[in-house]
Design an enzyme around this catalytic site. Structure first.
Site, PDB file in Angstrom:
ATOM      1  N   HIS A  64      27.108  39.707  11.936  1.00  0.00           N
ATOM      2  CA  HIS A  64      25.973  40.324  11.235  1.00  0.00           C
ATOM      3  C   HIS A  64      26.457  41.045   9.981  1.00  0.00           C
ATOM      4  O   HIS A  64      26.812  42.226  10.061  1.00  0.00           O
ATOM      5  CB  HIS A  64      25.285  41.350  12.142  1.00  0.00           C
ATOM      6  CG  HIS A  64      24.571  40.757  13.303  1.00  0.00           C
ATOM      7  ND1 HIS A  64      23.215  40.562  13.318  1.00  0.00           N
ATOM      8  CD2 HIS A  64      25.025  40.311  14.489  1.00  0.00           C
ATOM      9  CE1 HIS A  64      22.852  40.019  14.473  1.00  0.00           C
ATOM     10  NE2 HIS A  64      23.947  39.859  15.209  1.00  0.00           N
ATOM     11  N   GLU A  85      24.754  42.210   7.705  1.00  0.00           N
ATOM     12  CA  GLU A  85      23.799  43.246   7.290  1.00  0.00           C
ATOM     13  C   GLU A  85      24.153  44.639   7.821  1.00  0.00           C
ATOM     14  O   GLU A  85      23.764  45.644   7.233  1.00  0.00           O
ATOM     15  CB  GLU A  85      22.375  42.865   7.730  1.00  0.00           C
ATOM     16  CG  GLU A  85      22.075  42.933   9.231  1.00  0.00           C
ATOM     17  CD  GLU A  85      22.436  41.667  10.001  1.00  0.00           C
ATOM     18  OE1 GLU A  85      23.291  40.908   9.515  1.00  0.00           O
ATOM     19  OE2 GLU A  85      21.876  41.449  11.094  1.00  0.00           O
ATOM     20  N   CYS A  90      23.748  34.918  12.892  1.00  0.00           N
ATOM     21  CA  CYS A  90      23.857  34.915  14.348  1.00  0.00           C
ATOM     22  C   CYS A  90      23.007  33.789  14.941  1.00  0.00           C
ATOM     23  O   CYS A  90      23.349  32.637  14.782  1.00  0.00           O
ATOM     24  CB  CYS A  90      23.527  36.290  14.912  1.00  0.00           C
ATOM     25  SG  CYS A  90      24.344  36.563  16.491  1.00  0.00           S
TER      26      CYS A  90
HETATM   27  N1  GLN Z   1      20.782  34.919  21.180  1.00  0.00           N
HETATM   28  C1  GLN Z   1      21.997  34.580  20.514  1.00  0.00           C
HETATM   29  C2  GLN Z   1      23.224  34.965  21.317  1.00  0.00           C
HETATM   30  O1  GLN Z   1      23.151  35.811  22.187  1.00  0.00           O
HETATM   31  C3  GLN Z   1      22.057  35.195  19.120  1.00  0.00           C
HETATM   32  C4  GLN Z   1      22.085  36.681  19.119  1.00  0.00           C
HETATM   33  C5  GLN Z   1      21.764  37.283  17.772  1.00  0.00           C
HETATM   34  O2  GLN Z   1      21.185  36.642  16.912  1.00  0.00           O
HETATM   35  N2  GLN Z   1      22.099  38.541  17.574  1.00  0.00           N
HETATM   36  O3  GLN Z   1      24.280  34.456  21.099  1.00  0.00           O
END
Ligand code: GLN
Length: 530
Positions: free
Chosen positions: A508, A510, A382
């Site tokens: 994600h 995970e 992410c």
């Molecule tokens: N802050 C980033 C976004 O909102 C990544 C979010 C995250 O890593 N879950 O896109």
């Protein structure tokens, strides 16, 4: 069989591991062939933990249906290998919100709206919702907090009422602590007695007591607790410290917790639970043939709960590879261009964690650069992927000042930008791109080798995205989009050419890793590190 309801409450202190206990019991029941689900009721006023800082509440876990939930739901999924949903996590905020919405609609027909019965009814409705239409043999409900907390009172009252209504279809398990006093060399049961008294004051008699302890409990202690707390001696269960949470189901089996539960419900005990795959996982986990060390670069390194699902994913995927993964938590705020090689030296792989906001961004960019230049296996999740993109733009494409607009709204090169549908949003709660989305993988890539299929579904939690205006520039310079959302065209994954293994994913992985179904991406990352 009609649905049975099991409630787990906690006493004496927090952090005794109610989530692991309930997941372990559910695992044993599932391994006996029953259908089970676990729910967590959280007594705080936030509508969900999505707006909570990890310092407050650890990781925010995301379900397939896009609910932002308590990290215990991660344990439920990892143990049961079954997805949870919004219905599996309810907070006081959500309960009140729904009651107040009904009140505004006039649903209460002029009545005074009160904690009892309206709030308690709404709590009970949310519990029974899961058992509707006999979908599950067992609904296990974890009551967050500790008995005696003012905030928990409406939940305990709802449990009291449900026990009364459901009679033999409901049961309460109370988890407490039996501390060991070094000075006198003794285990002490008084805190447990007090805790049960406090439950009794609220009209709830526990059926089973699970005692957390650092030392074996002898028969005399069990008898004493049984006598003072009105439970059978068989219903006093020891939960001793173990090296891994995944051993708790086996410990609970030794203590016959599942058998006691079945007997109390009057259900035939039947054959032993089938735990072969589980035991084989534990066996591999405990007897690794390889050892690697991976740097987890993030800004909550003093707080491993902030990266709970990532840590557990390494346990699952490590076991498949018969590899012990030592995770080194590296504070991104401490990494600079000058010290990067010193701080990241000797690692077999680097992972840049998800995150929000400016803090520690510079160090993360240095870590991504180090992994890229030194050909070290890299996984960016992410924000971690976004960082890899920004780093590539700045240092390979020479886009000076390239950034994510989350960090710099007026950058000349917004290589990561707010998604179109996010632009008008002002409310912070539950408004990100949340939940499982399909991703199409390009063949012949590391990603394809990991998943071994073209179409996958993984969970998301973000507002910003790879800016597709720049796709061609990145591709020509060697950073390829390798995963695309087929409906929106959004870039979900990137990889570097001419690198051992450098993958960034907008999703994600995970969140969907479980003991029996480890994340293919984590497994491939570990292989690359080995
Ligand atoms: N802050 C980033 C976004 O909102 C990544 C979010 C995250 O890593 N879950 O896109």
């Amino acid at each position: 069989m009609s649905t049975k309801y099991i409630f787990v409450t906690g006493g004496v202190t927090s952090s005794l591991g109610k989530g692991i206990l309930i997941a372990s019991l559910a695992k044993l029941l599932q391994a006996r062939g029953f259908s089970v689900t676990i729910q967590k009721l959280d007594p705080y006023l936030n509508v969900d933990p999505g707006t909570l800082n990890p310092y407050e509440h650890g990781e925010c876990y995301v379900t397939d249906d896009g609910a932002e939930t308590d990290l215990d739901l991660g344990h439920y999924e990892r143990f049961l290998n079954k997805p949870t949903s919004q219905a599996n996590n309810v907070t006081t905020g959500r309960i009140y919100q729904s009651v107040i919405n009904k009140e505004r609609k006039g649903d209460y027909l002029g009545k005074t709206v009160q904690i009892i019965p309206h709030i308690t009814d709404e709590i009970k409705r949310n519990i029974k919702l899961l058992g509707r239409k006999g979908r599950y043999d067992f609904v296990l409900t974890e009551i967050g907090g500790t008995v005696g907390d003012m905030e928990s009172l409406p939940y305990i009252e709802a449990v009291r009422q449900l026990k009364w209504e459901l009679g033999k279809q409901a049961m309460v398990i109370h988890l407490t602590l039996v501390p060991f006093l070094n000075a006198s060399g003794e285990l002490k049961t008084k805190p447990t007695q007090h805790s049960v008294k406090s439950l009794l004051e609220n009209g709830v008699q526990p059926d089973i007591l699970v005692l957390r302890t650092e030392h074996e409990l002898n028969e005399a202690i069990r008898k004493k607790v049984a006598l003072f707390c009105n439970v059978d001696v068989e219903a006093v269960v020891q939960s001793i410290d173990v090296p891994t949470i995944y051993e708790v189901p086996l410990k609970m089996k030794e203590e016959k917790l599942d058998v006691t539960v079945l007997k109390k419900f009057g259900i035939p005990v039947g054959a032993e639970p089938e735990l072969n795959a589980w035991k084989s996982f534990l066996n591999k986990y405990k007897n690794p043939k390889h050892k690697i060390s991976i740097g987890l670069v993030g800004k909550y390194v003093e707080l491993p709960d902030a990266y709970k699902s990532i840590v557990e994913s390494f346990v699952h995927a490590g076991a498949v590879n018969e590899c012990a993964v030592e995770l080194k938590f590296i504070h991104s705020e401490e990494i600079t261009h000058r010290n990067a090689s010193q701080m990241l030296e000797g690692l077999n792989g680097i992972l840049i964690a998800p995150g929000f906001g400016h803090r520690g961004i510079k160090g993360k960019i240095e870590a991504a650069r180090f992994a890229r230049e030194k050909d070290i296996p890299f996984l960016g999740i992410c924000l971690g992927m976004q960082i890899a993109v920004v780093e590539f733009a700045r240092n390979v494409l020479n886009y000076q000042g390239a950034d994510s607009t989350e960090m710099n709204e007026v950058t000349q090169y917004p290589v990561i930008d707010l998604m179109e549908e996010q632009k008008g949003i002002t409310n912070m709660g539950g408004t990100m791109r949340l939940g499982a989305f399909v991703c199409k993988i390009k063949k012949g890539t590391h990603l394809y080798k990991a998943y071994k299929k073209e179409t996958i579904k993984e969970r998301h939690r973000h507002r910003y995205e790879f800016n597709d205006k720049y796709i061609k520039d990145f591709e020509n310079a060697g950073m390829k989009p390798v995963g695309i959302n087929p409906e929106t065209g959004l870039v979900e994954a990137v990889e570097l050419e001419n690198h051992k293994w450098f993958v960034g994913v907008q999703y994600h992985p995970e969140y969907s890793s479980t003991v029996l179904k480890p994340s293919p991406l984590f497994a491939a990352f570990i292989q690359a590190c080995i």
